[in-house]
Design an enzyme around this catalytic site. Structure first.
Site, PDB file in Angstrom:
ATOM      1  N   ASP A 135      -2.944  10.255 -29.467  1.00 60.18           N
ATOM      2  CA  ASP A 135      -2.347  10.964 -30.606  1.00 60.18           C
ATOM      3  C   ASP A 135      -3.268  10.634 -31.786  1.00 60.18           C
ATOM      4  OD1 ASP A 135       0.316  12.521 -31.341  1.00 60.18           O
ATOM      5  OD2 ASP A 135      -0.003  11.138 -32.988  1.00 60.18           O
ATOM      6  N   LYS A 148       7.147   7.873 -27.150  1.00 56.93           N
ATOM      7  CA  LYS A 148       6.037   7.797 -28.103  1.00 56.93           C
ATOM      8  C   LYS A 148       5.769   6.338 -28.396  1.00 56.93           C
ATOM      9  CE  LYS A 148       3.267  10.501 -30.374  1.00 56.93           C
ATOM     10  NZ  LYS A 148       2.843  11.864 -29.978  1.00 56.93           N
TER      11      LYS A 148
END
Ligand code: NDP
Ligand code: 2IT
Length: 451
Positions: free
Chosen positions: A165, A125
């Site tokens: 995201d 991430k």
């Protein structure tokens, strides 16, 4: 102290200021207690200790110049958590709340989610505390380029493949991919969520929202139920929320809520047809606030309250809840209200939107509860399919990709349900997702020896 308790204590000791990361670790590790009992080979190889420590944590300065000519400095992150089963893969989040704890929890969850898709992708991430709100188009472009000016050296189509995201959609991926392509002088599938003209996949924008509803439909089917005629609460109004809404409408449900960080709107008649088009135009093109929906359609608007607080305060009846905004948006009090108001199913479009107390309340009340790492895996699954298409130098039709997405989500539902049964907690999809996601990664780590 059990091994799992020891590991949790160690994480607490090492990272005392990372509450979201600890929350994610505790949940996964508690599910894995029984795996540790049944698999002494994993214990001996130190798999449990190793999996909670990222392979690599990259933190960097992102300097850029705003429209007034002033220098701004943000912080950039990329957590390369685990690449046992494939190249690192996971989204990039731009939001002022981004910090190491949030990045690590998301990277950790991504390991198990990506494994559940059955595609070869490791967990990662990234992101920044940059706030895209109120920034001009040029400022967003300059920031994305500055961010990529450091990120580029850590990623690659066989190394680490970022995607979107919160705060990162097609526009931002275009700027990051364009900059990478220029400085590397190659055109590869190093990002997913790209535009269709330069290597993107059909259905990737829809994939997370559609996938969450496919997963929820599978959960409902275990009780002989479907979305037809169901009243559905959705939170958020971004990428995931919009396509969850579209799919609920297609399946005959009625979506009555949406929100952003300023307000919640409630439309008991259902947000469908032209109203959906209005939301998409408002959020994706005009980049406006959800309050404008209430202004246009005369629906109720609650400023400053989340969807779940509005449901709690107003006693709104909902059958199905699809949280699609952010972590920890549903607390224990909200969960109690949902149960009281008749909610039978919760599928997490967002990552970790329910607090541990909320999850406990759902389980105690026999609510079908699909955790994010299973329910929202459709997004990264179609990212994996985008990588496949890039490698093949081909593109598949909308129908082909959607069929694969549906097949993958049904497969994840089956795998998570079966694992819950095999490990003695039938119907507990949290245990099912954690165990089923873990096994493949653990076996791969075991094969490599201690590395
Ligand atoms: P977007 O940026 O497109 O939309 C996010 C939405 O949630 C916006 O409506 C936003 O409101 C709201 N929101 C975000 N943060 C907060 C906050 N702190 N408080 C209140 N509202 C908030 O993001 P996505 O739709 O892509 O992501 C939503 C969730 O889904 C996240 O948890 C993400 O990690 C998860 N997810 C996303 C995937 C993807 O493919 N995009 C895949 C799997 C999971 P506002 O605009 O006012 O900030
Ligand atoms: O949380 C997630 O799974 C995402 N943001 C999507 C990741 C991806 O690589 O598509």
């Amino acid at each position: 102290m059990s091994l799992i308790e020891e590991i949790i204590a160690q994480v607490k000791h090492r990272d005392p200021e990372e509450p979201e990361f600890l929350q994610a670790v505790v949940e996964v590790m508690e599910s894995l207690e029984i795996v540790a009992e049944r698999h002494p080979e994993f214990v001996k190889a130190g798999i449990f200790q190793r999996i909670v420590e990222p392979d690599r944590t990259i933190v960097f300065r992102v300097p850029w110049v705003d429209d007034r000519g002033e220098v701004r400095v943000n912080r950039g992150f990329r957590i390369q958590f685990n690449n046992a089963i494939g190249p690192y893969k996971g989204g990039i989040r731009f939001h002022p709340s981004v910090n190491l704890s949030i990045m690590k929890f998301l990277g950790f969850e991504q390991i198990f989610k990506n494994s559940l898709t059955t595609l070869p992708m490791g967990g990662a991430k990234g992101g920044s505390d940059f706030d895209p709100k109120g920034k001009s188009e040029n400022e967003v472009m300059r920031f994305c380029h500055a961010f990529t000016a450091e990120l580029f050296r850590h990623i690659g189509p066989e190394t680490d493949v970022p995607a979107g995201d919160i705060g990162v959609g097609g526009r931002e991926i275009g700027y990051m991919f364009g900059y990478y392509k220029k400085i590397m002088n190659n055109h590869t599938g190093v990002f997913t969520g790209k535009g269709l003209d330069y290597g993107g996949s059909l259905i990737r924008p829809e994939a997370t929202g559609y996938g969450a509803i496919y997963y929820a439909a599978e959960m409902l089917a275990t009780r002989g139920l479907s979305f037809t005629g169901k009243t559905v609460a959705i939170s958020g109004s971004g990428n995931v929320a919009q396509f969850a809404m579209e799919k609920v409408n297609q399946l005959g449900g009625r979506v009555i809520t949406l929100c952003d960080s300023n307000a919640t709107i409630v439309d008991e008649e259902g947000i469908c047809g032209d109203k959906c088009d209005f939301v998409m135009e408002l959020k994706n093109v005009k980049r406006g606030r959800i309050k404008e929906y209430a202004d246009k359609y005369g629906s109720v608007c609650y400023l400053g309250d989340s969807v779940w607080d509005v449901i709690t305060q107003q006693g709104l009846k909902v059958d199905v809840a699809i949280p699609c905004a952010t972590q920890n948006e549903i607390d224990g009090k909200n969960a109690e209200a949902l149960v009281k108001n008749g909610c039978i199913c919760v599928a997490e479009g967002a990552n970790m939107p329910s607090t541990p107390e909320a999850v406990r309340i759902f389980h105690e009340n026999n609510v079908l509860f699909g955790p994010g790492k299973a329910a929202n895996a459709g997004g990264v699954a179609v990212s994996g399919l985008e990588m496949s298409q890039n490698s093949l130098k081909m593109s598949w039709t909308r129908q082909e990709v959607d069929d694969l997405l549906l097949k993958i989500m049904k497969g994840i539902h089956k795998a998570t349900l079966e694992a819950s049964e095999e490990y003695g907690r039938k119907g507990d999809y949290v245990t099912g997702a954690n165990v089923a996601g873990f096994m493949k990664v653990a076996r791969a780590m075991l094969a490599y020896g201690v590395v």
